[in-house]
Design an enzyme around this catalytic site. Structure first.
Site, short mmCIF file in Angstrom:
data_model
loop_
_atom_site.label_atom_id
_atom_site.label_comp_id
_atom_site.label_asym_id
_atom_site.label_seq_id
_atom_site.Cartn_x
_atom_site.Cartn_y
_atom_site.Cartn_z
N ASN A 21 -7.06 -5.14 -94.68
CA ASN A 21 -6.14 -4.25 -93.96
C ASN A 21 -5.39 -3.40 -94.98
O ASN A 21 -4.75 -3.94 -95.89
CB ASN A 21 -5.15 -5.07 -93.12
CG ASN A 21 -4.23 -4.18 -92.30
OD1 ASN A 21 -3.44 -3.41 -92.83
ND2 ASN A 21 -4.33 -4.28 -90.98
N THR A 62 -7.74 -2.30 -88.71
CA THR A 62 -6.50 -1.59 -88.46
C THR A 62 -5.82 -2.29 -87.29
O THR A 62 -6.48 -2.66 -86.30
CB THR A 62 -6.72 -0.07 -88.26
OG1 THR A 62 -5.47 0.53 -87.95
CG2 THR A 62 -7.73 0.25 -87.18
N GLU A 63 -4.51 -2.55 -87.42
CA GLU A 63 -3.86 -3.50 -86.50
C GLU A 63 -3.75 -3.01 -85.06
O GLU A 63 -3.44 -3.80 -84.18
CB GLU A 63 -2.51 -3.94 -87.05
CG GLU A 63 -1.49 -2.86 -87.31
CD GLU A 63 -1.49 -2.39 -88.76
OE1 GLU A 63 -2.57 -2.40 -89.39
OE2 GLU A 63 -0.41 -2.02 -89.26
N ASN A 64 -3.99 -1.73 -84.82
CA ASN A 64 -3.99 -1.28 -83.43
C ASN A 64 -5.31 -1.59 -82.72
O ASN A 64 -5.50 -1.15 -81.58
CB ASN A 64 -3.62 0.21 -83.34
CG ASN A 64 -4.46 1.09 -84.23
OD1 ASN A 64 -4.74 0.75 -85.38
ND2 ASN A 64 -4.89 2.22 -83.73
N SER A 118 -5.79 -8.55 -82.27
CA SER A 118 -5.70 -8.00 -83.61
C SER A 118 -4.69 -8.78 -84.46
O SER A 118 -4.93 -9.05 -85.64
CB SER A 118 -5.27 -6.53 -83.52
OG SER A 118 -5.51 -5.88 -84.73
#
Lengths: 220, 228
Positions: free
Chosen positions: A25, A47-49, A89
């Site tokens: 990340n 990607t955390e979304n 996520s």
């Protein structure tokens, strides 16, 4: 050195730390630049979304504004990609399934505790995924120029900005040096600038030590 | 049961003081048509649960500008200058949560779980006043589940029963929010017949969804444009 050059030196050096097959990340700012130096390494960007297998920034041809990274910039995705919800996520992140998180910082202390969310004397109304990433990634590498705009060192004996969590990071890569955090304190693994450790210590404001006596100075 | 309704019909589903779960990460996956309908009502005093407050004159940002939001619960409001100013004047309450904690709290809210312990934010300002507990030698803080009076979400497609599929990263908070609202309204780009969505790929089963409306927005280049 121009600040843009410093940022790229840092990003390039961090890319060397990443290994084939890792789930990585990249935070906003210098960490995002790391993706420009992956060459042929097969690293899977999360990607955390809600995306694993993020590709390069979107082009005019493949632009789809639903498809963005955590910095809300349009991106593309790879063949191997998967999409998932924010809960999934962050299960990936908190649950220790992300191999490496590369994060920007405001400060890091000599034990590796970081401050990277709250700017002093400003209303604190944003945290995003910063604390989850510090807490959950298997390895945390922080990326920052060594000195703030006012000339103060970001490597400090004690944080004066608000902490992002009690978890200690593994590595701090600045334009001057690669520093590892150990039980005994910070240890310089490699120097990236034409500077002696004494000069570097003077700039930072306290004595730095090499990881071992047989260090190799790696000048760029 | 008829779930597909005209967008204007949803106005009566809200009341002042409601806690509204609102999907989206920025504008990606945000229910822009539903928010526009809310603007047409005289309800106020809303508590909005959302990662952030929309973006530059779109989505929740419009609702905020109209003064309908009393409190915002989310993870990232600092890019919204007006929200920061309103907060500093005491005109807007803000509850800041780490993004993963926000997502998990909503997931719990919809799954019948009262709360959970997380390592995220331990030792930080965001842990202040929260119960701390050591589990297997590690420090955790307690976070309460979050539910909503209404959940307003965005999906790519719905069938007439309300089975939903999403599009890329526009999924984000929507699947959890679909589970955690007393009333759940889904805005979608396309409504299809039952049987047209492959059951293997349905993300939100229709059991969670009360109403479906057709989105009035479409993507034009780098913008979401009202087009219907």
């Amino acid at each position: 050195m121009l600040s843009q050059d410093k940022r790229h030196i840092i990003a390039k050096r961090i890319a060397e730390e990443l290994e084939d097959g890792q789930i990585v990340n990249l935070g906003i700012g210098i960490p995002t630049l790391v993706s420009e130096y992956l060459d042929n390494k097969e690293v899977f960007l999360q990607t955390e979304n809600g995306l694993l297998g993020m590709g390069p920034p979107a082009t005019e041809e493949n632009l789809d504004i639903d498809l963005i990274n955590a910095g809300k910039e349009p991106v593309s995705y790879l063949k191997s990609a998967s999409f998932f919800s924010s809960a999934d996520s962050f299960a990936l992140i908190r649950g220790g399934h992300v191999d490496v998180a590369v994060l920007g910082i405001l400060q890091v202390d000599i034990h590796g505790e970081i401050a990277n969310w709250a700017v002093p004397n400003q209303p604190i109304l944003g945290v995003g995924g910063a604390m989850d990433l510090v807490t959950g990634a298997k390895k945390v590498i922080v990326a920052a120029t060594l000195f703030a705009k006012d000339g103060t060192s970001k490597l400090v004996k004690e944080l004066t900005y608000k902490t992002s969590g009690i978890r200690k990071v593994d590595l701090f890569v600045s334009e001057y040096a690669v520093i590892k955090f150990t039980e005994e304190g910070p240890r310089v693994v490699e120097i990236l600038e034409d500077i002696s450790i004494e000069e570097l210590s003077e700039k930072v404001g306290f004595q730095l030590e090499f990881e071992n006596a047989f260090h190799i100075q790696n000048f760029i | 049961m008829i779930k597909v309704i005209e967008s204007s019909e949803i106005r009566k589903l809200f009341k002042s003081g409601d806690q509204i779960l609102t999907g989206g990460f920025g504008l990606s996956g945000a229910p822009l048509t539903i928010i526009d309908e809310l603007l047409e009502t005289d309800i106020t005093d809303l508590i909005v649960v959302s990662n952030n407050l929309g973006d530059l004159g779109q989505g929740l940002h419009k609702l905020f500008i109209q003064g309908k939001i009393r409190k915002a619960i989310g993870s990232f409001f600092s890019i919204n200058r007006e929200a920061v100013i309103a907060w500093s004047k005491g005109e807007l309450e803000i509850d800041l949560l780490p993004q993963g904690t926000l997502a998990e709290a909503i997931r719990c809210g919809g799954a019948g779980i009262g709360g959970f312990y997380t390592k995220t934010a331990v030792g930080t300002e965001l842990a202040e006043g929260k119960e701390e507990r050591v589990i297997d030698g590690e420090r955790y803080i307690f976070e309460k589940a979050i539910k909503g009076d209404v959940a307003i979400i965005k999906a790519a497609k719905a069938d007439r029963l309300g089975n939903l599929v999403y599009h890329t990263t526009a999924r984000n908070f929507n699947p959890m929010m679909a589970t955690a609202g007393k009333i759940v309204i889904a805005e979608v780009d396309e409504i299809v017949e039952v049987g047209e969505l492959d059951p293997e790929y349905i993300v939100t089963p229709h059991a969670y969804v009360d109403y479906v409306i057709q989105s009035k927005y479409s993507k034009v280049g780098s913008e979401y444009v009202e087009s219907r």
